[in-house]
Design an enzyme around this catalytic site. Structure first.
Site, short mmCIF file in Angstrom:
data_model
loop_
_atom_site.label_atom_id
_atom_site.label_comp_id
_atom_site.label_asym_id
_atom_site.label_seq_id
_atom_site.Cartn_x
_atom_site.Cartn_y
_atom_site.Cartn_z
N LYS A 124 1.08 -1.23 -0.34
CA LYS A 124 -0.08 -0.35 0.20
C LYS A 124 1.12 1.28 -0.36
CE LYS A 124 0.24 0.03 5.24
NZ LYS A 124 -0.95 -0.54 5.83
N TYR A 128 15.15 30.58 7.75
CA TYR A 128 13.36 31.56 7.83
C TYR A 128 13.81 30.83 9.11
CZ TYR A 128 12.22 31.09 3.24
OH TYR A 128 11.93 30.90 1.41
C1 LIG Z 1 -0.27 -1.83 6.74
C2 LIG Z 1 -1.18 -2.64 7.34
C3 LIG Z 1 -0.25 -3.86 7.36
C4 LIG Z 1 1.47 -3.66 7.29
O1 LIG Z 1 1.94 -3.58 8.91
P1 LIG Z 1 3.58 -3.10 8.65
O2 LIG Z 1 3.31 -3.15 10.64
O3 LIG Z 1 4.00 -2.15 7.99
O4 LIG Z 1 4.02 -5.18 9.39
C5 LIG Z 1 -0.49 -5.39 7.93
N1 LIG Z 1 -2.02 -5.22 7.51
C6 LIG Z 1 -3.00 -4.79 7.67
C7 LIG Z 1 -4.33 -3.84 7.45
C8 LIG Z 1 -2.65 -3.12 6.99
O5 LIG Z 1 -2.61 -1.40 7.12
#
Ligand SMILES: *Cc1c(COP(=O)(O)O)cnc(C)c1O
Length: 410
Positions: A50, A280
């Protein structure tokens, strides 16, 4: 265009990627997948890609992860899954975060499994009818995180509703899953409570006659610290990218290799007198005659504005950013003799914001500390203005687009 592993560029290349890039080492991704599949075995591994693979590039990471033994891909949004399908990636895939405007019909048509909390079921079924193809559904229980998933109180009725639809041939319940809240803090008791609730939900689903392909609960920290949460499948994001989810353990201690290096070239470098104000607000003044180096990365590139003090490596030395981080740029104080000891101007010298840390260089963890955040956020927010380039990409092969590779018996 590909930045070469030896640090050089193919002749004739030019442009934005030379000046500023996030270099993704796909061999590091494959290494991390091999480490994590071994840890998870006999459970299979879902590569969570994702958010453009936490900033690393979803298509390239998905291919590399599948080549190295991942069996599934996971995304939040159906639209993210459709982009992977459009790139020709047809591995098993799950999307779990929807709204009533989500394109369930496209997911069904593309063979993307749909994670559901309950409210989605009528829409998913309507999509299945329209596509004349049963939807593949993973029912999600909220075992304590308080975000997505059906409440424990409603689990019975959601399972019942799904089984009714399944009996009508409109969907198949292929998975049950939940997400952990505190797995990165292994001493906390809530993980045990979530695990117990999950087991109870599985028993209820089983009593209702659901025949599951996969039960899944573990994220990266649980994959690494809680074998009792592995079930049939682990959903690994952060670990793929070589980062540690634990406060007190480094990537190297976990056998993981950070895959992203953010590097650029010094835009300017000049000698200034003692007392020169920087950026800044003029919150920093040089303590003596000094050399200021200008780094052409700022908050528009995803460098957190609050992260003054974060390290940038030039010529083998890590220098803290001084003064405010601006939209496009930030400044390091190289000290009085930097250009003399470098034997000339440092304009155009390579500056590394973070990388794998193997040479003592800065890491995403260093920037997370400087910004008061976590390494997840540092890599994920490197913005699209920073071109991605890839090293150690393998040619496409059958394992990428074919069905998931079977794990060899151990
Ligand atoms: C993002 C996510 C993961 C992965 O989590 P990590 O800590 O990056 O391994 C797994 N399951 C769900 C439902 C997620 O949203």
């Amino acid at each position: 265009m590909t930045y070469q592993a030896n640090g050089s560029w193919p002749d004739g290349t030019s442009g934005a990627v030379l000046e500023r890039s996030a270099v993704i080492d796909l061999e590091a991704i494959r290494h991390n997948v091999r480490v994590l599949t071994a840890v998870a075995s006999p459970a299979q591994l879902m590569a969570v890609v994702k958010a453009d693979a936490y900033g690393h590039g979803a298509i390239q990471v998905a291919r590399a992860a599948l080549q190295a033994g991942a069996s599934w891909l996971g995304v939040a949004h159906i639209s993210e899954g459709l982009a992977l399908r459009a790139a020709g990636i047809d591995a098993p895939m799950l999307a779990w975060l929807h709204t009533p405007e989500s394109n369930f019909a496209a997911a069904v048509a593309a063979g993307i499994d749909i994670g559901v909390s309950g409210w989605e079921l009528p829409q998913v079924v309507a999509a299945a009818r329209a596509q004349q193809r049963p939807a593949r559904v993973h029912l999600k229980l909220d075992t304590g995180l308080g975000r997505n998933g059906c409440t424990i109180e409603k689990w019975d009725s959601v399972v019942g509703e799904a089984v009714d639809y399944q009996d009508q041939g409109l969907l198949r319940v292929v998975g049950v899953f939940s997400h952990l809240a505190v797995a990165d803090e292994p001493h906390r008791p809530e993980t045990d409570q979530q695990l117990a609730a999950f087991r109870e939900a599985l028993a209820i689903a089983s009593d209702a006659g659901v025949d599951l392909e996969v039960r899944h609960l573990a994220n990266t920290p649980a994959t690494l610290s809680r074998p009792d949460t592995h079930f049939d499948l682990v959903r690994v994001g952060l670990g793929l990218y070589g980062l540690s989810p634990f406060e007190d353990q480094t990537s190297a201690e976990l056998g993981l290799r950070p895959a992203m290096t953010v590097r650029t070239l010094l835009s300017n470098c000049k000698t200034v007198p003692e007392g020169q104000g920087v950026s800044y607000g003029l919150n920093y003044h040089t303590p003596s005659d000094s050399t200021l180096g200008l780094i052409p990365l700022g908050y528009a590139d995803g460098v957190p504005r609050v992260a003054t003090g974060g390290p940038v490596r030039v010529n083998g030395v890590n220098y803290p950013v001084v003064g405010r981080i601006a939209m496009d740029q930030m400044v390091i104080d190289l000290g009085p003799d930097a250009e003399r000891s470098a034997g000339g101007s440092l304009i155009g010298a390579e500056a590394v914001m973070f990388g794998d840390g193997s040479d003592g260089g800065p890491t995403a963890d260093d920037w997370a500390r400087a910004a008061g955040t976590i390494n997840y956020e540092i890599v994920t927010r490197i913005s699209p203005r920073v071109p991605r380039s890839y090293v150690n990409e393998l040619p496409l092969d059958a394992a990428v687009t074919g069905s998931a590779p079977q794990k060899a018996a151990r």
